[in-house]
Design a protein around this motif. Structure first.
Motif, PDB file in Angstrom:
ATOM      1  N   LEU A 234      50.453  38.098  36.663  1.00 42.14           N
ATOM      2  CA  LEU A 234      49.097  37.706  37.041  1.00 42.14           C
ATOM      3  C   LEU A 234      48.055  38.591  36.361  1.00 42.14           C
ATOM      4  N   GLU A 235      48.348  39.886  36.250  1.00 39.74           N
ATOM      5  CA  GLU A 235      47.423  40.778  35.563  1.00 39.74           C
ATOM      6  C   GLU A 235      47.346  40.455  34.071  1.00 39.74           C
ATOM      7  N   ASN A 236      48.444  40.008  33.490  1.00 44.92           N
ATOM      8  CA  ASN A 236      48.406  39.571  32.093  1.00 44.92           C
ATOM      9  C   ASN A 236      47.475  38.368  31.919  1.00 44.92           C
ATOM     10  N   LEU A 237      47.493  37.471  32.885  1.00 51.53           N
ATOM     11  CA  LEU A 237      46.576  36.333  32.839  1.00 51.53           C
ATOM     12  C   LEU A 237      45.127  36.806  32.887  1.00 51.53           C
ATOM     13  N   SER A 238      44.840  37.803  33.701  1.00 52.06           N
ATOM     14  CA  SER A 238      43.485  38.332  33.791  1.00 52.06           C
ATOM     15  C   SER A 238      43.053  39.000  32.495  1.00 52.06           C
ATOM     16  N   ARG A 239      43.973  39.660  31.800  1.00 52.25           N
ATOM     17  CA  ARG A 239      43.623  40.309  30.538  1.00 52.25           C
ATOM     18  C   ARG A 239      43.450  39.295  29.417  1.00 52.25           C
ATOM     19  N   ARG A 240      44.198  38.204  29.438  1.00 53.36           N
ATOM     20  CA  ARG A 240      44.090  37.215  28.370  1.00 53.36           C
ATOM     21  C   ARG A 240      42.829  36.371  28.467  1.00 53.36           C
ATOM     22  N   VAL A 241      42.264  36.259  29.666  1.00 54.97           N
ATOM     23  CA  VAL A 241      41.067  35.441  29.886  1.00 54.97           C
ATOM     24  C   VAL A 241      39.930  36.372  30.294  1.00 54.97           C
ATOM     25  N   ASP A 242      38.970  36.547  29.417  1.00 52.33           N
ATOM     26  CA  ASP A 242      37.840  37.438  29.674  1.00 52.33           C
ATOM     27  C   ASP A 242      36.794  36.692  30.494  1.00 52.33           C
ATOM     28  N   LEU A 243      37.102  36.509  31.789  1.00 50.29           N
ATOM     29  CA  LEU A 243      36.236  35.718  32.651  1.00 50.29           C
ATOM     30  C   LEU A 243      36.275  36.313  34.056  1.00 50.29           C
ATOM     31  N   GLN A 244      35.103  36.515  34.619  1.00 46.57           N
ATOM     32  CA  GLN A 244      35.028  37.105  35.958  1.00 46.57           C
ATOM     33  C   GLN A 244      35.651  36.183  36.999  1.00 46.57           C
TER      34      GLN A 244
END
Length: 323
Positions: A234-244
């Motif tokens: 899930l954290e990888n998903l957050s790093r791949r998408v630069d969106l709040q």
């Protein structure tokens, strides 16, 4: 006759002919190398699945980036000799390229090589134009030097600008697709699907309408099944998408995994918030529309309106005065 920048008409015609020939070749290349985005996306996901199965989920090091079997082996070797592929720089470049949708190992090497070569090529082109074709012949040496420095800086920033533009376009597409994806996740969660199965199902449903978000959800589903810690996926998903908004979704999913809170209700609240945010953005653009339309109204519409209204009267007055 001398044109601006010290160009003759023959030089200008030569440059225009070269640009036209280049555009024709570019059009032919684009027409003969049409690629299916879905095929590229499936290939990338299969490569990531194979890496996870082989236990290569850790951050890639410099030795993993350089492969002699790749077409980019020469570029990788050059960068390795010049000490360009440092671990921290490579990690940052790989993260930015992942946000732009380019997650292959070759993309990092090509990006770093482009940053190295682009200023040199820009300097050579500028020198050819300044001293080969005689552009800016009437300018001083300091002006030519400033122009050369500006071209070199533009060549150095060009790869970063291309990547930044790709990141912005991809992020905007994901932002528009996120509320619909959360609604589908809510339906999947209420149907009893697990989180990785829900991501996989939503990615299949969104594959044609929103391929960018479907790509990220597919990769997240694969990582949820292979990585030892689901939080890492899930954290990888957050790093791949630069969106709040995506970071808020990931935080909610992590809390749901840790504390066992109801997934459907949390996602439903987030979906409502994102839809309200999208509506507020649309209302903001609509509120700015009158101010934006003022300049076209003054420049294009009002003169035409004056001609239509006052034209017949002016013609009648001219006829009367003529008689």
């Amino acid at each position: 006759m001398t044109l601006p920048f010290g160009l003759d008409p023959l030089d200008l015609a030569t440059i225009l002919a070269g640009v036209a020939a280049f555009m024709v070749l570019l059009a032919i290349w684009a027409a003969t190398t049409v690629r299916d985005p879905m095929r590229e996306r499936i290939k990338s996901l299969q490569e990531r699945r194979a890496q996870l199965r082989a236990g290569l989920a850790a951050p890639r090091r410099r030795s993993a980036l350089i492969s002699k079997a790749d077409a980019t082996a020469t570029m990788g070797q050059i960068l390795n000799r010049l000490k360009v592929l440092q671990d921290e720089q490579t990690r940052q470049a790989a993260e930015r390229l992942a946000q732009a949708g380019w997650r292959t190992r070759e993309a990092v090497i090509v990006y770093q090589f482009a940053r190295l070569v682009a200023p040199i090529l820009a300097a050579l082109v500028a020198l050819f134009l300044l001293y080969g074709l005689g552009m800016m012949a009437d300018k001083s040496t300091n002006t030519k030097l400033m122009a050369l420095i500006g071209v070199v800086l533009a060549g150095y920033k060009l790869p970063d600008l291309i990547v930044t533009n790709a990141i912005q376009k991809r992020t905007e597409a994901i932002r528009l697709a996120l509320p619909d994806a959360l609604d589908l996740l809510v339906i999947c969660a209420e149907a009893g699907l697990t989180l990785d199965a829900a991501f996989s199902r939503v990615s299949r449903e969104l594959g044609m309408a929103y391929p960018e978000l479907a790509d990220e959800f597919s990769l997240t589903s694969i990582e949820l099944g292979f990585l030892p810690e689901r939080r890492q996926a899930l954290e990888n998903l957050s790093r791949r998408v630069d969106l709040q908004s995506m970071r808020g979704v990931v935080t909610t999913l992590v809390q749901t995994e840790r504390y066992g809170t109801p997934l459907a209700s949390s996602l439903r609240v987030l979906s409502a918030e994102f839809r309200n945010e999208r509506m507020m953005r649309a209302e903001e653009k609509a509120a700015r529309l009158p101010a934006i339309m003022t300049v076209p109204l003054i420049l294009f519409i009002l003169p035409t309106l004056f001609v239509v209204i006052m034209g017949p009267a002016a013609c009648s007055i001219a006829d009367s005065m003529g008689k």
